[in-house]
Design a protein around this motif. Structure first.
Motif: not given
Length: 199
Positions: A50-72
């Motif tokens: 019918y042409g009726c409008v509405d809107d919404d908003v969202i924030s998206v956050y990105v977490n870094n991956l864990p840093i795992v290191d077993l060495g050489p």
């Protein structure tokens, strides 16, 4: 669109506001579903038939991956080493174990590079992994042979016709090689091909 969302680096989040006639997202797409992977504030304007409008908003956050290191990658002798990938929420090692650290016994490793890997999860549910190759040292064994023994000749002792008596002089210097199941690798050739001799 629901509450603000947190995702892990490399993951994709599907945003879906519901079923409407048209969609106009802030990043330019007009599809009902918006696949996002970057941190941002996303908004959508929808319209019904019918042409009726509405809107919404969202924030998206990105977490870094864990840093795992077993060495050489390393080469070890018959020693026990401790592999510590760091502090995380959970662990899964290549053999299914879930301890925070891993013990490697160099004397029990088969020859050649052995792959050790771990997958870790942090408190945000983000997953990462690392791999380490460990190779055991293969030491040479030098056997001092008594008189009458040679690597290229046959040992003849008429006074000790039994093989176990013949080997008695060097048995303490012989190394038995076993596989992972404990089976011994024996020579494939016969120890007595001369036969009996008459003098």
């Amino acid at each position: 669109l629901g509450p603000n969302q947190f995702i892990c680096q490399g993951d994709t989040l599907s945003l879906y506001p519901g079923s409407f006639f048209s969609y106009n997202w802030s990043n330019g797409t007009t599809n009902p579903t918006n696949e996002v992977f970057a941190p941002n504030i996303y908004s959508v304007t929808v319209a019904n038939q019918y042409g009726c409008v509405d809107d919404d908003v969202i924030s998206v956050y990105v977490n870094n991956l864990p840093i795992v290191d077993l060495g050489p990658d390393i080469v070890i002798e018959a020693t026990i080493i401790l592999i510590d990938p760091g502090i995380f929420y959970s662990y899964e090692w290549f053999d299914g174990s879930t301890s925070s650290v891993y013990l490697v016994n160099g004397s029990s490793l088969p020859p050649g590079p052995n792959m050790i890997w771990v997958e870790v999860t942090d408190v945000n549910g983000c997953i990462n992994s690392d791999t380490l190759f460990i190779e055991p040292v293969v030491n040479e064994q030098i056997i001092e042979l008594p008189m009458g023994w040679s690597m290229m000749s046959t040992y003849i002792d008429p006074y000790n016709p039994l093989v176990d008596l013949v080997f008695a002089m060097v048995v303490s210097d012989v190394l038995l090689v076993k596989d992972g199941s404990g089976a011994v690798y024996w020579p494939t050739f016969s120890l007595n091909l001369i036969g009996n001799m008459e003098i």
